[in-house]
Design a protein around this motif. Structure first.
Motif, PDB file in Angstrom:
ATOM      1  N   UNK A 160       0.851  -1.184   0.000  1.00 47.73           N
ATOM      2  CA  UNK A 160       0.000   0.000   0.000  1.00 47.73           C
ATOM      3  C   UNK A 160       0.887   1.234   0.000  1.00 47.73           C
ATOM      4  N   UNK A 161       0.769   2.028  -1.052  1.00 47.79           N
ATOM      5  CA  UNK A 161       1.571   3.240  -1.147  1.00 47.79           C
ATOM      6  C   UNK A 161       0.877   4.407  -0.459  1.00 47.79           C
ATOM      7  N   UNK A 162      -0.437   4.488  -0.594  1.00 42.62           N
ATOM      8  CA  UNK A 162      -1.200   5.465   0.189  1.00 42.62           C
ATOM      9  C   UNK A 162      -2.475   4.779   0.663  1.00 42.62           C
ATOM     10  N   UNK A 163      -2.679   4.823   1.970  1.00 44.30           N
ATOM     11  CA  UNK A 163      -3.810   4.120   2.565  1.00 44.30           C
ATOM     12  C   UNK A 163      -5.132   4.780   2.156  1.00 44.30           C
ATOM     13  N   UNK A 164      -6.239   4.058   2.333  1.00 44.68           N
ATOM     14  CA  UNK A 164      -7.543   4.586   1.899  1.00 44.68           C
ATOM     15  C   UNK A 164      -7.865   5.928   2.554  1.00 44.68           C
ATOM     16  N   UNK A 165      -8.250   6.904   1.742  1.00 44.18           N
ATOM     17  CA  UNK A 165      -8.654   8.203   2.256  1.00 44.18           C
ATOM     18  C   UNK A 165      -9.844   8.703   1.453  1.00 44.18           C
ATOM     19  N   UNK A 166     -10.671   9.490   2.100  1.00 45.53           N
ATOM     20  CA  UNK A 166     -11.885   9.995   1.467  1.00 45.53           C
ATOM     21  C   UNK A 166     -11.586  11.328   0.794  1.00 45.53           C
ATOM     22  N   UNK A 167     -11.882  11.417  -0.493  1.00 46.46           N
ATOM     23  CA  UNK A 167     -11.726  12.654  -1.247  1.00 46.46           C
ATOM     24  C   UNK A 167     -13.081  13.017  -1.828  1.00 46.46           C
ATOM     25  N   UNK A 168     -13.831  13.824  -1.112  1.00 46.63           N
ATOM     26  CA  UNK A 168     -15.182  14.175  -1.553  1.00 46.63           C
ATOM     27  C   UNK A 168     -16.095  12.975  -1.471  1.00 46.63           C
ATOM     28  N   UNK A 169     -16.613  12.533  -2.632  1.00 45.17           N
ATOM     29  CA  UNK A 169     -17.527  11.383  -2.660  1.00 45.17           C
ATOM     30  C   UNK A 169     -16.824  10.089  -3.038  1.00 45.17           C
ATOM     31  N   UNK A 170     -15.506  10.108  -3.095  1.00 46.44           N
ATOM     32  CA  UNK A 170     -14.810   8.866  -3.422  1.00 46.44           C
ATOM     33  C   UNK A 170     -13.685   8.569  -2.448  1.00 46.44           C
ATOM     34  N   UNK A 171     -13.462   7.272  -2.251  1.00 40.97           N
ATOM     35  CA  UNK A 171     -12.391   6.794  -1.383  1.00 40.97           C
ATOM     36  C   UNK A 171     -11.285   6.269  -2.296  1.00 40.97           C
ATOM     37  N   UNK A 172     -10.035   6.669  -2.029  1.00 39.30           N
ATOM     38  CA  UNK A 172      -8.929   6.345  -2.914  1.00 39.30           C
ATOM     39  C   UNK A 172      -7.818   5.646  -2.148  1.00 39.30           C
ATOM     40  N   UNK A 173      -7.242   4.604  -2.790  1.00 36.58           N
ATOM     41  CA  UNK A 173      -6.100   3.889  -2.233  1.00 36.58           C
ATOM     42  C   UNK A 173      -5.153   3.589  -3.391  1.00 36.58           C
TER      43      UNK A 173
END
Length: 135
Positions: free
Chosen positions: A116-129
């Motif tokens: 995992x290079x960047x753990x799950x984070x919420x960006x507006x209406x989407x979660x990105x990992x």
């Protein structure tokens, strides 16, 4: 210089800062051409790492999930990074825990081939990992 001229070649200074300076008698045009070829070959073998994106929804069906995972594994084998995007629509925003569970499932299934290079984070209406291959 006389010896180089007699041989029909050039006197090339290899290391000007050395004591005494190091020179070599060679055909400079040919040397330049070969160094360009070597540089071009090195550029050709170089692989640029791309970031591929996999888009999912929190209530994804099992078969759809398996297809996305197969694509993800193919991307890792090619040496590319993968950005997993989980989009929430409408009332799905109230159930972000479902999205987090899905991303944790992706993390566990790819643990042996990706980190995992960047753990799950919420960006507006989407979660990105973002995941990167181990090799």
């Amino acid at each position: 210089m006389d010896i180089a001229a007699e041989a029909g070649m050039d006197l090339v200074e290899i290391q000007p800062n050395a004591q005494p300076p190091v020179c070599k008698i060679l055909d400079y045009g040919r040397y330049k051409y070969q160094s360009q070829k070597k540089a071009a070959e090195a550029r050709k073998k170089q692989k640029t790492v791309e970031i591929k994106e996999i888009k999912m929804r929190p209530n994804i069906d099992t078969h759809d999930y398996e297809v996305k995972m197969r694509n993800m594994l193919r991307f890792f084998n090619d040496g590319d990074k993968v950005k997993v995007t989980l989009r929430f629509r409408g009332r799905e925003m109230a159930h972000q825990d479902l999205g987090m569970k899905l991303l944790e499932k992706v993390r566990e299934e790819t643990a042996e081939i990706a980190k995992v290079e960047s753990s799950p984070r919420l960006e507006g209406r989407q979660m990105v990992m973002v995941l990167a291959p181990l090799k």
